[in-house]
Scaffold this motif. Sequence first.
Motif, PDB file in Angstrom:
ATOM      1  N   UNK A 139       0.845  -1.186   0.000  1.00  0.00           N
ATOM      2  CA  UNK A 139       0.000   0.000   0.000  1.00  0.00           C
ATOM      3  C   UNK A 139       0.885   1.243   0.000  1.00  0.00           C
ATOM      4  N   UNK A 140       0.564   2.219  -0.831  1.00  0.00           N
ATOM      5  CA  UNK A 140       1.387   3.424  -0.963  1.00  0.00           C
ATOM      6  C   UNK A 140       0.572   4.661  -0.624  1.00  0.00           C
ATOM      7  N   UNK A 141       1.264   5.638  -0.041  1.00  0.00           N
ATOM      8  CA  UNK A 141       0.667   6.944   0.237  1.00  0.00           C
ATOM      9  C   UNK A 141       1.627   8.009  -0.301  1.00  0.00           C
ATOM     10  N   UNK A 142       1.136   8.811  -1.232  1.00  0.00           N
ATOM     11  CA  UNK A 142       1.956   9.826  -1.891  1.00  0.00           C
ATOM     12  C   UNK A 142       1.464  11.210  -1.481  1.00  0.00           C
ATOM     13  N   UNK A 187      -7.249   7.027   8.775  1.00  0.00           N
ATOM     14  CA  UNK A 187      -8.149   7.192   7.630  1.00  0.00           C
ATOM     15  C   UNK A 187      -9.598   7.041   8.076  1.00  0.00           C
ATOM     16  N   UNK A 188     -10.424   8.093   7.958  1.00  0.00           N
ATOM     17  CA  UNK A 188     -11.853   7.953   8.242  1.00  0.00           C
ATOM     18  C   UNK A 188     -12.481   6.953   7.273  1.00  0.00           C
ATOM     19  N   UNK A 189     -13.337   6.084   7.770  1.00  0.00           N
ATOM     20  CA  UNK A 189     -13.892   5.030   6.924  1.00  0.00           C
ATOM     21  C   UNK A 189     -14.919   5.552   5.928  1.00  0.00           C
ATOM     22  N   UNK A 190     -15.361   6.796   6.098  1.00  0.00           N
ATOM     23  CA  UNK A 190     -16.307   7.371   5.130  1.00  0.00           C
ATOM     24  C   UNK A 190     -15.603   8.156   4.021  1.00  0.00           C
ATOM     25  N   UNK A 191     -14.273   8.011   3.928  1.00  0.00           N
ATOM     26  CA  UNK A 191     -13.505   8.729   2.909  1.00  0.00           C
ATOM     27  C   UNK A 191     -13.873   8.238   1.502  1.00  0.00           C
ATOM     28  N   UNK A 192     -13.880   9.149   0.552  1.00  0.00           N
ATOM     29  CA  UNK A 192     -14.119   8.786  -0.847  1.00  0.00           C
ATOM     30  C   UNK A 192     -13.047   7.814  -1.318  1.00  0.00           C
ATOM     31  N   UNK A 193     -13.471   6.753  -2.018  1.00  0.00           N
ATOM     32  CA  UNK A 193     -12.537   5.764  -2.534  1.00  0.00           C
ATOM     33  C   UNK A 193     -12.159   4.672  -1.553  1.00  0.00           C
ATOM     34  N   UNK A 194     -12.723   4.710  -0.341  1.00  0.00           N
ATOM     35  CA  UNK A 194     -12.424   3.719   0.699  1.00  0.00           C
ATOM     36  C   UNK A 194     -13.582   2.716   0.746  1.00  0.00           C
ATOM     37  N   UNK A 215      -8.438   0.691  -0.965  1.00  0.00           N
ATOM     38  CA  UNK A 215      -8.232   2.143  -0.986  1.00  0.00           C
ATOM     39  C   UNK A 215      -7.822   2.568  -2.384  1.00  0.00           C
ATOM     40  N   UNK A 216      -8.670   3.363  -3.030  1.00  0.00           N
ATOM     41  CA  UNK A 216      -8.406   3.849  -4.383  1.00  0.00           C
ATOM     42  C   UNK A 216      -8.393   5.379  -4.373  1.00  0.00           C
ATOM     43  N   UNK A 217      -7.205   5.939  -4.444  1.00  0.00           N
ATOM     44  CA  UNK A 217      -7.027   7.391  -4.425  1.00  0.00           C
ATOM     45  C   UNK A 217      -7.734   8.036  -3.221  1.00  0.00           C
ATOM     46  N   UNK A 218      -7.591   7.398  -2.074  1.00  0.00           N
ATOM     47  CA  UNK A 218      -8.167   7.941  -0.843  1.00  0.00           C
ATOM     48  C   UNK A 218      -7.288   9.094  -0.359  1.00  0.00           C
ATOM     49  N   UNK A 219      -7.909  10.239  -0.103  1.00  0.00           N
ATOM     50  CA  UNK A 219      -7.162  11.422   0.328  1.00  0.00           C
ATOM     51  C   UNK A 219      -7.411  11.711   1.810  1.00  0.00           C
ATOM     52  N   UNK A 220      -6.306  11.921   2.526  1.00  0.00           N
ATOM     53  CA  UNK A 220      -6.401  12.341   3.923  1.00  0.00           C
ATOM     54  C   UNK A 220      -5.426  13.489   4.143  1.00  0.00           C
ATOM     55  N   UNK A 221      -5.748  14.424   5.035  1.00  0.00           N
ATOM     56  CA  UNK A 221      -4.825  15.530   5.328  1.00  0.00           C
ATOM     57  C   UNK A 221      -3.497  15.005   5.856  1.00  0.00           C
TER      58      UNK A 221
END
Length: 380
Positions: A139-142, A187-194, A215-221
Amino acid sequence: MNFELTKEQQMIRDMVRAFAEKEVKPKADHVDRTAEFPLDTFVQMGQLGLLGIPFPEKYGGSGGDTLSYAIAVEEIGKACGSTGLSYAAAVSLGASPIFYFGTEQQKQTYLVPLAKGETLASFGLTEPNAGSDAGGTRTKAVLDGDEYVINGEKCWITNAGYAKTVTVTAVTGKDSRGKNIISALIVPTNSNGFKITSPYEKMGVRGSNTSELILEDVRVPKENVLGDPTGGFKQFLYTLDGGRISIGALAVGIAQAAYEKALSYAKERTQFGQSIAKFQAIQFKLADMAMEIELARNMVYKAAWLKDNGKPFTKEAAFAKLFASEAGFRACNQAIQIHGGYGYMREYEVERYLRDMKLMEIGEGTSEIQRLIIARQIGC
């Protein structure tokens, strides 16, 4: 080392035991047969403060210690392995990483409701190709501006289907030696793409929710990185060390239930004109069960004591988890043997204990991994 419980620890044990006997145990068969997550039970546990036992009061906890928490896991697990596993995961894997490694803001935002039992959280470590080899995380986070974009998948994640956040491990870069830097992100579970699904049909602990995460392009601060961005690997190693104490405690609880069932049955069942508890073959089985359960309990308590007193506990946590799970499996197997044909029947419960116990030899580091940890700790 004196393991005489304090008055507070005795009170917690008695309170949890009474709650488990009244509220958890009567639902255990239904939970196992239907694989329904016992959400109502967790609401009650939250109200009693059980989900916050090892956390300070300023974060919504009960201000207890690891030993008190281990005692609570044992008592819940004795009543229902499924409920015990989800309880252990909620505290050790869901809330504890935020307590140990989170910023003050993260603790106020995420830990307080967890410790109060208002919600649940999960820990997303295992992947299809990274089980025992957790360092093989794919799993990657960029980092993109002020946000991390996460892509990957996780499997066998406890409680995720009922969690509001999952702490996910992901590769965020390379160090000076070219090795992956692993970070942990909330990561909030209601995030878009999650996407969270629960596709598994399990052998045991069937009422403990086990989920797959995509997780598909899930964005978190970027402020959702848990503590040190380069410390994810060490964070989850410490988290798993603590989690192994709770798995050991859970194994002790399930084994204790199996032993008590077997002892009671042996006293009641008559063959050849006397109770089978009078036969040496049965007596020796019960003696071994009682001895190994007590040894396992003491190992769990020692590991918890070391953790509470700020001493190294990696080796002792591995000792406790390994011995308790394997001794517990032996106890559950012998409980079935003592019951004979009845032990093979669901109505006598002991077959459920064996099915539930098997996961204790696998989850949070297999028996083989525990032996590897111990070997390294003793200098091999």
